[in-house]
Design a protein around this motif. Structure first.
Motif, PDB file in Angstrom:
ATOM      1  N   TYR A 267      11.853   1.156  -9.582  1.00  0.00           N
ATOM      2  CA  TYR A 267      10.956   0.143  -9.036  1.00  0.00           C
ATOM      3  C   TYR A 267      11.021   0.136  -7.520  1.00  0.00           C
ATOM      4  CZ  TYR A 267       9.202  -4.638  -8.137  1.00  0.00           C
ATOM      5  OH  TYR A 267       8.514  -5.732  -7.669  1.00  0.00           O
ATOM      6  N   LEU A 268       9.868   0.323  -6.875  1.00  0.00           N
ATOM      7  CA  LEU A 268       9.742   0.208  -5.420  1.00  0.00           C
ATOM      8  C   LEU A 268       9.424  -1.252  -5.093  1.00  0.00           C
ATOM      9  CD1 LEU A 268       7.518   3.372  -4.846  1.00  0.00           C
ATOM     10  CD2 LEU A 268       9.993   3.197  -4.479  1.00  0.00           C
ATOM     11  N   ASP A 269      10.447  -2.009  -4.813  1.00  0.00           N
ATOM     12  CA  ASP A 269      10.327  -3.462  -4.660  1.00  0.00           C
ATOM     13  C   ASP A 269      10.057  -3.798  -3.198  1.00  0.00           C
ATOM     14  OD1 ASP A 269      10.542  -6.200  -4.724  1.00  0.00           O
ATOM     15  OD2 ASP A 269      12.592  -6.240  -5.488  1.00  0.00           O
ATOM     16  N   ILE A 270       8.933  -4.501  -2.951  1.00  0.00           N
ATOM     17  CA  ILE A 270       8.602  -4.919  -1.584  1.00  0.00           C
ATOM     18  C   ILE A 270       8.601  -6.456  -1.466  1.00  0.00           C
ATOM     19  CG2 ILE A 270       7.336  -2.832  -1.010  1.00  0.00           C
ATOM     20  CD1 ILE A 270       5.338  -5.902  -1.798  1.00  0.00           C
ATOM     21  N   GLN A 271       9.147  -7.137  -2.470  1.00  0.00           N
ATOM     22  CA  GLN A 271       9.036  -8.587  -2.552  1.00  0.00           C
ATOM     23  C   GLN A 271       9.799  -9.329  -1.455  1.00  0.00           C
ATOM     24  OE1 GLN A 271       6.873  -9.865  -4.703  1.00  0.00           O
ATOM     25  NE2 GLN A 271       6.497  -7.768  -5.375  1.00  0.00           N
ATOM     26  N   ARG A 272      10.757  -8.685  -0.828  1.00  0.00           N
ATOM     27  CA  ARG A 272      11.531  -9.362   0.212  1.00  0.00           C
ATOM     28  C   ARG A 272      10.745  -9.547   1.508  1.00  0.00           C
ATOM     29  NH1 ARG A 272      14.669  -7.305  -3.299  1.00  0.00           N
ATOM     30  NH2 ARG A 272      16.718  -8.183  -3.760  1.00  0.00           N
ATOM     31  N   ASN A 273       9.604  -8.886   1.596  1.00  0.00           N
ATOM     32  CA  ASN A 273       8.823  -8.942   2.827  1.00  0.00           C
ATOM     33  C   ASN A 273       7.858 -10.114   2.801  1.00  0.00           C
ATOM     34  OD1 ASN A 273       9.728  -6.278   4.102  1.00  0.00           O
ATOM     35  ND2 ASN A 273       9.092  -5.645   2.050  1.00  0.00           N
ATOM     36  N   GLY A 274       8.412 -11.311   2.851  1.00  0.00           N
ATOM     37  CA  GLY A 274       7.615 -12.527   2.834  1.00  0.00           C
ATOM     38  C   GLY A 274       8.321 -13.624   3.602  1.00  0.00           C
TER      39      GLY A 274
ATOM     40  N   HIS B 238       3.776   9.867  -7.853  1.00  0.00           N
ATOM     41  CA  HIS B 238       4.896  10.245  -8.723  1.00  0.00           C
ATOM     42  C   HIS B 238       4.972   9.264  -9.900  1.00  0.00           C
ATOM     43  CE1 HIS B 238       6.341  12.957  -5.546  1.00  0.00           C
ATOM     44  NE2 HIS B 238       6.015  11.983  -4.706  1.00  0.00           N
ATOM     45  N   PRO B 239       3.948   9.253 -10.740  1.00  0.00           N
ATOM     46  CA  PRO B 239       3.840   8.216 -11.781  1.00  0.00           C
ATOM     47  C   PRO B 239       4.920   8.292 -12.856  1.00  0.00           C
ATOM     48  CG  PRO B 239       2.189   9.927 -12.107  1.00  0.00           C
ATOM     49  CD  PRO B 239       2.818  10.185 -10.774  1.00  0.00           C
ATOM     50  N   GLY B 240       5.546   9.435 -13.024  1.00  0.00           N
ATOM     51  CA  GLY B 240       6.597   9.541 -14.026  1.00  0.00           C
ATOM     52  C   GLY B 240       7.949   9.075 -13.546  1.00  0.00           C
ATOM     53  N   GLN B 241       8.105   8.961 -12.215  1.00  0.00           N
ATOM     54  CA  GLN B 241       9.390   8.595 -11.633  1.00  0.00           C
ATOM     55  C   GLN B 241       9.415   7.191 -11.061  1.00  0.00           C
ATOM     56  OE1 GLN B 241       9.207  12.661  -9.288  1.00  0.00           O
ATOM     57  NE2 GLN B 241      11.194  11.701  -8.947  1.00  0.00           N
ATOM     58  N   LEU B 242       8.298   6.770 -10.450  1.00  0.00           N
ATOM     59  CA  LEU B 242       8.283   5.556  -9.640  1.00  0.00           C
ATOM     60  C   LEU B 242       7.219   4.583 -10.121  1.00  0.00           C
ATOM     61  CD1 LEU B 242       8.403   7.306  -6.130  1.00  0.00           C
ATOM     62  CD2 LEU B 242      10.351   6.551  -7.529  1.00  0.00           C
ATOM     63  N   THR B 243       7.472   3.303  -9.835  1.00  0.00           N
ATOM     64  CA  THR B 243       6.484   2.281 -10.153  1.00  0.00           C
ATOM     65  C   THR B 243       6.555   1.176  -9.110  1.00  0.00           C
ATOM     66  OG1 THR B 243       5.731   0.659 -11.794  1.00  0.00           O
ATOM     67  CG2 THR B 243       8.107   1.054 -11.680  1.00  0.00           C
ATOM     68  N   ALA B 244       5.419   0.556  -8.869  1.00  0.00           N
ATOM     69  CA  ALA B 244       5.361  -0.620  -8.010  1.00  0.00           C
ATOM     70  C   ALA B 244       5.042  -1.868  -8.821  1.00  0.00           C
ATOM     71  CB  ALA B 244       4.313  -0.415  -6.913  1.00  0.00           C
ATOM     72  N   ALA B 245       5.177  -1.781 -10.143  1.00  0.00           N
ATOM     73  CA  ALA B 245       4.856  -2.903 -11.032  1.00  0.00           C
ATOM     74  C   ALA B 245       5.871  -4.025 -10.881  1.00  0.00           C
ATOM     75  CB  ALA B 245       4.816  -2.424 -12.480  1.00  0.00           C
TER      76      ALA B 245
ATOM     77  N   ASP C  54       0.834  -1.206   0.000  1.00  0.00           N
ATOM     78  CA  ASP C  54       0.000   0.000   0.000  1.00  0.00           C
ATOM     79  C   ASP C  54       0.873   1.263   0.000  1.00  0.00           C
ATOM     80  OD1 ASP C  54      -2.315  -1.467  -0.053  1.00  0.00           O
ATOM     81  OD2 ASP C  54      -2.706  -1.300   2.109  1.00  0.00           O
ATOM     82  N   VAL C  55       1.949   1.237   0.766  1.00  0.00           N
ATOM     83  CA  VAL C  55       2.861   2.387   0.804  1.00  0.00           C
ATOM     84  C   VAL C  55       3.497   2.600  -0.561  1.00  0.00           C
ATOM     85  CG1 VAL C  55       5.042   3.242   1.754  1.00  0.00           C
ATOM     86  CG2 VAL C  55       3.345   2.213   3.278  1.00  0.00           C
ATOM     87  N   ALA C  56       4.012   1.511  -1.153  1.00  0.00           N
ATOM     88  CA  ALA C  56       4.655   1.623  -2.468  1.00  0.00           C
ATOM     89  C   ALA C  56       3.665   2.086  -3.529  1.00  0.00           C
ATOM     90  CB  ALA C  56       5.275   0.279  -2.853  1.00  0.00           C
ATOM     91  N   ASP C  57       2.454   1.530  -3.509  1.00  0.00           N
ATOM     92  CA  ASP C  57       1.438   1.927  -4.496  1.00  0.00           C
ATOM     93  C   ASP C  57       1.095   3.405  -4.359  1.00  0.00           C
ATOM     94  OD1 ASP C  57       1.300  -0.598  -5.578  1.00  0.00           O
ATOM     95  OD2 ASP C  57      -0.515  -1.190  -4.481  1.00  0.00           O
ATOM     96  N   HIS C  58       0.940   3.862  -3.116  1.00  0.00           N
ATOM     97  CA  HIS C  58       0.581   5.263  -2.892  1.00  0.00           C
ATOM     98  C   HIS C  58       1.673   6.199  -3.401  1.00  0.00           C
ATOM     99  CE1 HIS C  58      -1.232   8.757  -0.987  1.00  0.00           C
ATOM    100  NE2 HIS C  58      -0.063   9.029  -0.408  1.00  0.00           N
ATOM    101  N   LEU C  59       2.931   5.858  -3.119  1.00  0.00           N
ATOM    102  CA  LEU C  59       4.027   6.721  -3.555  1.00  0.00           C
ATOM    103  C   LEU C  59       4.154   6.714  -5.078  1.00  0.00           C
ATOM    104  CD1 LEU C  59       6.142   8.529  -2.189  1.00  0.00           C
ATOM    105  CD2 LEU C  59       7.765   6.638  -2.402  1.00  0.00           C
ATOM    106  N   ALA C  60       3.975   5.531  -5.687  1.00  0.00           N
ATOM    107  CA  ALA C  60       4.053   5.441  -7.152  1.00  0.00           C
ATOM    108  C   ALA C  60       2.925   6.223  -7.812  1.00  0.00           C
ATOM    109  CB  ALA C  60       4.022   3.979  -7.590  1.00  0.00           C
TER     110      ALA C  60
END
Length: 307
Positions: free
Chosen positions: A226-233, A208-215, A199-205
């Motif tokens: 890329y705001l990578d949150i995949q390590r949190n598992g 700032h859609p031209g700079q950041l992505t959570a895809a 949710d944090v990464a999506d909100h920030l992306a």
């Protein structure tokens, strides 16, 4: 071939085999590093690094023939490892895995002798495997030479985390980008932590859609960071603070202060095994471990921000 060497590590004397074995061939500056150099670095940095490893299952990235040779990602502890090395058996799908736990200098030095270049740590501790006490955002630039974009993303993410009243600390990865680490109180499980991180990464992306992505899919990112949150598992790992990376020049993943992020000469590989101990002595994350937070109030504040 050099004879084996005996080194003192805490209360133990350990044998270093083939200390002259080159693990990092000469880089563009003509500097090469041997297994003996790796052992000496981990022995020196251990007082600063072991607190970040203590009690955590590890995955070991080993390069017995150097960084240009085969890479082995080792989870299970081999039977021939000494009995004094701590182990923890954790659940996996269809069974269990016995991971190594590094609680002392001797273990860290032993791993270096086994050509473990990079220890990767769990974000939770043995006995509380399903409840992380760290959250990690990995800021991954589209190209390895775009550190200004990493710096800007880190500042934007810090600003948002401050609004959510979550402390955060940056770390160079020794590779391409930065990790932002948020200490947690360990009460929530991985599913809850990962959901809030997303949710944090999506909100920030979205802001700032031209700079950041959570895809998660690389083809969907374009030239955005890329705001990578995949390590949190559960059973996922992140490179440990002060770990050496298997890259030319032996760069190190180094905790830094927020003030250091302003240094125009900073990049993801700023420190190597030649000078990372000096940075460690400055204790840039002083007090961070004692500032663990619950994510529940932060989630409510994020909902308010998102309207």
């Amino acid at each position: 071939m050099a004879a084996p060497r005996t080194v003192r590590a805490g209360r133990r004397s350990l044998t270093v085999h083939r200390p002259d074995k080159v693990l990092f061939p000469a880089d563009g500056n003509g500097k090469e590093y041997t297994k003996g150099d790796l052992v000496a670095y981990y022995r020196a940095v251990a007082p600063f690094m072991v607190p970040h490893l203590r009690g955590r299952p590890l995955m070991l990235e080993r390069h017995p023939d150097g960084i240009d040779g085969p890479r082995f990602m080792q989870k299970n502890v081999p039977e021939h490892y000494p009995d004094w090395i701590k182990r923890v058996e954790v659940a996996k799908e269809g069974g269990t895995v016995t991971h190594l736990v590094c609680d002392d200098t001797a273990t860290l030095v032993y791993l270096a002798d086994q050509a473990c270049v990079t220890p990767h740590r769990w974000l939770s501790r043995a006995g509380k495997e399903h409840h992380p006490d760290r959250l990690v955002f990995d800021l991954d630039p589209p190209t390895g030479d775009d550190f200004p974009a990493v710096r800007q993303a880190a500042l934007l993410l810090r600003e948002l985390l401050d609004e959510l009243r979550l402390p955060s600390a940056p770390m160079t990865t020794g590779s391409r980008g930065l990790h932002l680490v948020v200490p947690l109180d360990g009460r929530q499980d991985f599913d809850a932590v990962r959901a809030i991180a997303k949710d944090v990464a999506d909100h920030l992306a979205e802001a700032h859609p031209g700079q950041l992505t959570a895809a998660a899919r690389k083809k969907d990112r374009g030239e955005r960071l890329y705001l990578d949150i995949q390590r949190n598992g559960y059973a996922q790992t992140a490179v440990a603070p002060y770990a050496v990376r298997a890259k030319p020049g032996a760069p190190v993943a180094v905790p830094i202060s927020w003030d250091q992020l302003d240094d125009p000469d900073l990049d993801a590989r700023r420190w190597t095994i030649a000078d990372a101990v000096d940075q460690a002595r400055t204790n840039p994350w002083a007090g961070l471990a004692s500032r663990g937070r619950s994510l529940t109030p932060a989630a409510r504040r994020l909902d308010d921000l998102r309207g």
